[in-house]
Design a protein around this motif. Structure first.
Motif, mmCIF file in Angstrom:
data_model
loop_
_atom_site.group_PDB
_atom_site.id
_atom_site.type_symbol
_atom_site.label_atom_id
_atom_site.label_comp_id
_atom_site.label_asym_id
_atom_site.label_seq_id
_atom_site.Cartn_x
_atom_site.Cartn_y
_atom_site.Cartn_z
ATOM 1 N N ASN A 7 -5.870 3.793 7.171
ATOM 2 C CA ASN A 7 -6.133 2.762 6.173
ATOM 3 C C ASN A 7 -4.934 1.887 5.837
ATOM 4 O O ASN A 7 -5.009 1.064 4.924
ATOM 5 C CB ASN A 7 -6.633 3.403 4.871
ATOM 6 N N VAL A 8 -3.837 2.050 6.559
ATOM 7 C CA VAL A 8 -2.633 1.287 6.245
ATOM 8 C C VAL A 8 -1.733 1.255 7.473
ATOM 9 O O VAL A 8 -1.826 2.127 8.337
ATOM 10 C CB VAL A 8 -1.895 1.891 5.018
ATOM 11 N N SER A 9 -0.900 0.241 7.532
ATOM 12 C CA SER A 9 0.087 0.178 8.604
ATOM 13 C C SER A 9 1.468 -0.045 8.002
ATOM 14 O O SER A 9 1.608 -0.476 6.857
ATOM 15 C CB SER A 9 -0.253 -0.935 9.601
ATOM 16 N N LEU A 10 2.459 0.256 8.798
ATOM 17 C CA LEU A 10 3.848 0.056 8.427
ATOM 18 C C LEU A 10 4.433 -0.812 9.525
ATOM 19 O O LEU A 10 4.405 -0.439 10.701
ATOM 20 C CB LEU A 10 4.558 1.410 8.341
ATOM 21 N N SER A 11 4.921 -2.017 9.162
ATOM 22 C CA SER A 11 5.450 -2.922 10.169
ATOM 23 C C SER A 11 6.948 -3.084 9.988
ATOM 24 O O SER A 11 7.505 -2.768 8.932
ATOM 25 C CB SER A 11 4.736 -4.278 10.104
ATOM 26 N N PHE A 12 7.590 -3.594 11.039
ATOM 27 C CA PHE A 12 9.051 -3.670 11.072
ATOM 28 C C PHE A 12 9.458 -5.084 11.428
ATOM 29 O O PHE A 12 9.166 -5.575 12.511
ATOM 30 C CB PHE A 12 9.600 -2.640 12.063
#
Length: 133
Positions: free
Chosen positions: A50-55
Motif C-alpha cells: 500500500n505504499v512505496s519508498l522512493s529515492f
C-alpha cells in the motif's frame, strides 16, 4: 466539508546519485518490497502493498547529522517489528549502522546507507499486523 479520498502513496528520501542503487537494495531487503526504476527513467523506488519508498538523487546531498542539530534528522521512518533483536541484527546484516544515540528499550535507532535515521520499534499505531490479535 467531507474529506475526499486521499491516500499516502510514497515517501521520498534524498540521497547522492551514487547511493541510489544501495538505497534501493537496502530498503527492498529490509521491508520485503519490490525494487522498481533502477534501469529506467522512473524515480527508483521500492514498492509494497500500500505504499512505496522512493529515492531522489540530488546534487550536493548532505546527510543528516542527527542527533547533532546542524542538519538534524531531516526525516525518519518508524518500522514496527515483532522481534526487536532479530530485526536489528537483520538490518545490520544488510548495511544499516547503529545510530550514535539510543533512547529506549522498545525501539532501536539505526542509519540507512545514506545516513537517514530510522527506528525499529515494538510500538506502533493501532493497526493490524499479522502477529497481533
Amino acid at each position: 466539508m467531507e474529506r475526499p479520498d486521499i491516500f499516502l502513496d510514497s515517501i521520498c528520501l534524498d540521497c547522492e546519485w551514487e547511493q541510489v542503487p544501495d538505497m534501493v537494495r537496502f530498503y527492498a531487503a529490509l521491508l520485503g518490497f519490490e525494487a522498481e526504476g533502477l534501469d529506467g527513467d522512473v524515480m527508483p523506488a521500492v514498492v509494497g502493498k500500500n505504499v512505496s519508498l522512493s529515492f531522489q538523487p540530488v546534487n550536493g546531498y548532505l546527510a543528516p547529522t542527527w542527533p547533532n542539530e546542524i542538519r538534524g534528522q531531516q526525516s525518519h521512518l518508524d518500522l514496527i517489528v515483532k522481534d526487536l533483536p532479530k530485526a536489528v541484527a537483520y538490518a545490520r546484516s544488510i548495511g544499516a549502522r547503529d545510530a550514535p544515540a539510543q533512547y529506549g528499550d522498545s525501539w532501536f535507532v539505526m542509519l540507512d546507507p545514506a545516513g537517514h535515521p530510522f527506528c525499529l520499534t515494538l510500538n506502533g499505531p493501532l493497526i493490524e499486523h499479522p502477529w497481533r490479535e
